[in-house]
Design a protein around this motif. Structure first.
Motif, PDB file in Angstrom:
ATOM      1  N   MET B  36     -88.151  34.789  46.911  1.00 33.15           N
ATOM      2  CA  MET B  36     -87.198  35.839  47.769  1.00 33.15           C
ATOM      3  C   MET B  36     -85.822  35.017  47.836  1.00 33.15           C
ATOM      4  O   MET B  36     -85.227  34.536  47.516  1.00 33.15           O
ATOM      5  CB  MET B  36     -87.355  34.729  49.407  1.00 33.15           C
ATOM      6  N   PHE B  37     -84.887  36.814  48.126  1.00 27.94           N
ATOM      7  CA  PHE B  37     -83.525  36.501  48.205  1.00 27.94           C
ATOM      8  C   PHE B  37     -82.976  36.195  47.095  1.00 27.94           C
ATOM      9  O   PHE B  37     -82.134  35.307  46.444  1.00 27.94           O
ATOM     10  CB  PHE B  37     -82.648  34.876  49.123  1.00 27.94           C
ATOM     11  N   TRP B  38     -83.303  37.427  46.272  1.00 27.11           N
ATOM     12  CA  TRP B  38     -82.390  37.347  44.814  1.00 27.11           C
ATOM     13  C   TRP B  38     -82.060  38.841  45.319  1.00 27.11           C
ATOM     14  O   TRP B  38     -82.872  39.876  45.841  1.00 27.11           O
ATOM     15  CB  TRP B  38     -82.594  36.992  43.458  1.00 27.11           C
ATOM     16  N   ARG B  39     -81.046  38.911  44.485  1.00 27.72           N
ATOM     17  CA  ARG B  39     -81.007  40.110  43.224  1.00 27.72           C
ATOM     18  C   ARG B  39     -80.708  41.033  42.204  1.00 27.72           C
ATOM     19  O   ARG B  39     -79.803  39.936  41.570  1.00 27.72           O
ATOM     20  CB  ARG B  39     -79.358  41.435  44.223  1.00 27.72           C
ATOM     21  N   ARG B  40     -81.005  41.532  41.804  1.00 28.52           N
ATOM     22  CA  ARG B  40     -80.834  42.495  39.963  1.00 28.52           C
ATOM     23  C   ARG B  40     -79.417  42.815  39.914  1.00 28.52           C
ATOM     24  O   ARG B  40     -78.778  43.708  41.405  1.00 28.52           O
ATOM     25  CB  ARG B  40     -81.433  44.021  39.839  1.00 28.52           C
ATOM     26  N   VAL B  41     -78.809  42.205  38.991  1.00 25.52           N
ATOM     27  CA  VAL B  41     -77.553  42.602  39.483  1.00 25.52           C
ATOM     28  C   VAL B  41     -76.918  43.288  37.812  1.00 25.52           C
ATOM     29  O   VAL B  41     -77.555  43.424  36.952  1.00 25.52           O
ATOM     30  CB  VAL B  41     -76.352  41.208  39.276  1.00 25.52           C
TER      31      VAL B  41
END
Lengths: 324, 44
Positions: B36-41
């Motif tokens: 949970m709690f991540w994003r693509r950069v």
């Protein structure tokens, strides 16, 4: 968009290329997706007295089913559980214990609560979160002992299911967090305020380390901050340091230092101040009104409990805490 | 040590090391659970 990901769980904010692992060692980027590699795989599983966490105002005398996986978001040089907190998950022996099994064992061992503890529960957030949801459904309380180094959004989400938190406030200077823990103080203070806002039962532990964080001026500053921002009712545990991990060159904390710290905290306005890791009268709970012993303890054992329906049996003053 | 004894020792050692390698491989077989709690950069 490529396959690089950023973890948004803790202030470290690890940016990870494919197959890279986070600083806490428990999260990995696989083909552009972030995964936890410790879900349902604790390396420490014990039934402990709740006093060991330490919680002194939360269901005293009950047992907590306690779990931890490998990993930590900080790397404190004094860590007392460094063998698992600073290990890679692959280096530890693990149990196969998905959330359902944790609930089942908690009931089997007649524990009132589950404690996410020993290492840093933020490092096994998904496992803790799913277990906490199931615990709530089964009328089991959730507690955590954490360093509080977590971002606000995941913390607030977790608070919907968490009943109590014991936060390590390791020192009151950015310098200490930077040099000794490889972290920073500000996010920890923010977590404390968030926990208070979310009405989670809160206790604080401060490990007093000779020469590193035993300056009474800073301890006074820390205690005044607690009183102002969290309230005078928050129990504070000063814990005795013993040489561990990378700080074996320092002696154990003199008992006199701990006694001075306790006096400083009481003078600053805190009502419940304890000394841990050493047997003294400061492991008892005293009524702030009539000064009588409310809970007499020896180590993790309760000798006598004079709190009845959340009130002092002698003067009827209400005692802050979760008593049943 | 005779040639036969040497071969036996070699085979034993080889099997032992292969077994050890297998057990390590098993330990590294990560069980993945989406975080949970991540994003693509953005790259670069």
């Amino acid at each position: 968009m490529g396959k690089i990901v950023q973890c948004e769980l803790c202030p470290n904010g690890c940016v990870l290329d494919v197959n890279q692992t986070s600083r806490c060692r428990t999260r990995i980027n696989k083909d552009g997706k972030l995964y936890s590699i410790v879900y349902g795989k604790p390396c420490a599983v014990h039934v402990d007295p709740i006093e060991k966490k330490p919680f002194f105002h939360f269901l005293p005398g009950t047992k907590a089913f306690s779990i931890a996986t490998a990993g930590c978001v900080l790397s404190c040089k004094f860590c007392q559980n460094w063998q698992i907190s600073q290990a890679k998950p692959q280096e530890t022996d693990t149990y196969d214990l998905p959330p359902d099994k944790v609930i089942s064992y908690t009931k089997t061992y007649n524990c009132k609560s589950i404690a996410y503890t020993y290492t840093e529960p933020t490092a096994f957030y998904e496992y803790m979160f799913d277990t906490a949801v199931k615990a709530k459904e089964n009328n089991i309380k959730n507690t955590m002992h954490s360093c509080g180094y977590i971002n606000e959004k995941p913390l607030r989400k977790l608070c919907k299911y968490m009943d109590a938190a014991d936060i390590d406030l390791k020192a009151f200077t950015e310098d200490f967090y930077d040099k000794i823990c490889n972290g920073s103080l500000k996010p920890v203070l923010n977590s404390l305020v968030v926990l208070k806002e979310e009405k989670i039962w809160l206790e604080i532990t401060n490990l007093v380390i000779p020469t590193l964080n035993d300056d009474m001026k800073k301890i006074n500053e820390m205690c005044r901050w607690i009183v102002k921002n969290l309230g005078a009712d928050v129990p504070l545990h000063f814990s005795r340091f013993f040489p561990h991990y990378k700080l074996t060159n320092l002696p154990p904390t003199p008992v006199e230092t701990l006694t001075n710290a306790r006096k400083t905290a009481i003078d600053a306005g805190l009502k419940f101040v304890y000394i841990g890791n050493v047997r003294t009268e400061a492991e008892n709970t005293y009524c702030p009104s009539c000064k009588k012993i409310l809970i007499e303890r020896t180590g993790y054992q309760i000798i006598k409990n004079n709190i009845s329906n959340g009130k002092c049996r002698f003067c009827n003053a209400a005692m802050p805490g979760v008593w049943s | 040590m005779t040639r036969r004894e040497f071969l036996k020792a070699f085979v034993f050692l080889w099997s032992f090391l292969s077994l050890k390698e297998d057990s390590n491989a098993e330990g590294k077989n990560e069980q993945l659970h989406e975080a949970m709690f991540w994003r693509r950069v953005e790259d670069g």
